[in-house]
Design a protein around this motif. Structure first.
Motif, PDB file in Angstrom:
ATOM      1  N   GLY A  58       0.824  -1.204   0.000  1.00  0.00           N
ATOM      2  CA  GLY A  58       0.000   0.000   0.000  1.00  0.00           C
ATOM      3  C   GLY A  58       0.857   1.252   0.000  1.00  0.00           C
ATOM      4  N   LEU A  59       2.031   1.146  -0.576  1.00  0.00           N
ATOM      5  CA  LEU A  59       2.990   2.252  -0.636  1.00  0.00           C
ATOM      6  C   LEU A  59       3.359   2.525  -2.083  1.00  0.00           C
ATOM      7  N   GLY A  60       4.152   3.561  -2.285  1.00  0.00           N
ATOM      8  CA  GLY A  60       4.674   3.891  -3.601  1.00  0.00           C
ATOM      9  C   GLY A  60       6.053   4.511  -3.461  1.00  0.00           C
ATOM     10  N   PRO A  61       6.643   4.901  -4.562  1.00  0.00           N
ATOM     11  CA  PRO A  61       8.003   5.450  -4.542  1.00  0.00           C
ATOM     12  C   PRO A  61       8.185   6.615  -3.563  1.00  0.00           C
ATOM     13  N   ALA A  62       7.205   7.463  -3.430  1.00  0.00           N
ATOM     14  CA  ALA A  62       7.333   8.636  -2.550  1.00  0.00           C
ATOM     15  C   ALA A  62       7.439   8.255  -1.075  1.00  0.00           C
ATOM     16  N   ASP A  63       7.069   7.028  -0.731  1.00  0.00           N
ATOM     17  CA  ASP A  63       7.105   6.580   0.661  1.00  0.00           C
ATOM     18  C   ASP A  63       8.449   5.982   1.072  1.00  0.00           C
TER      19      ASP A  63
END
Length: 161
Positions: A58-63
């Motif tokens: 539930g994450l992406g690169p910005a995290d």
């Protein structure tokens, strides 16, 4: 050691939680290497892993606070950044030059050891715990990858809480 978060809380060091783990292979990648792929400037097997990791965590690169990317060949670091969506195709060199994400804080395969990903996992744990030699302040999640150009894997480690 892998154990439950509940058990890890009783241990002397803060836990590094496995937020997601994934494996992937590219199309027609039955053999160890991908000599016959149509495009030599991408890593489709890492794209499979990226999609699975982001969806599961539930994450992406910005995290991500630190990237520990498998670097047996330098260009593969750039391709991984693109496959994981940190930047667009062909933009990874500028992304790295701008120092937008700390990478391989342990020195990578050449600087530390060539242990096929295990040293990357150890560094990811150290970053999440706040005990790395080259600690990046405030790291919440770390992306760790292993093996590129072959069927591959990756994981996201997170600080508890």
């Amino acid at each position: 050691m892998v154990t439950s978060v509940e058990r890890a809380r009783d241990l002397p060091h803060p836990p590094a939680v496995i937020a997601a783990a994934a494996q992937g292979a590219g199309r027609a990648q039955e053999q160890m290497t991908s000599f016959y792929r149509d495009d030599l400037t991408g890593l489709p097997e890492m794209g499979v892993v990226a999609r699975q990791l982001w969806r599961t965590a539930g994450l992406g690169p910005a995290d991500i606070g630190v990237g520990i990317l498998y670097d047996h060949f330098t260009p593969f670091v750039l391709m991984q950044l693109e496959e994981f969506g940190f930047c667009g195709k062909g933009e990874a060199a500028d992304f790295v030059a701008e120092e937008r994400l700390p990478l391989n804080t342990h020195g990578g395969q050449l600087g530390e050891a060539y242990l096929h990903g295990m040293n990357g996992i150890a560094e990811g744990v150290r970053q999440v715990r706040g005990t790395a030699v080259n600690q990046i302040p405030g790291v919440g999640q770390v992306l760790v990858t292993a093996g590129t150009g072959v069927p591959t894997s990756g994981l996201v480690l997170a600080a508890e809480g």
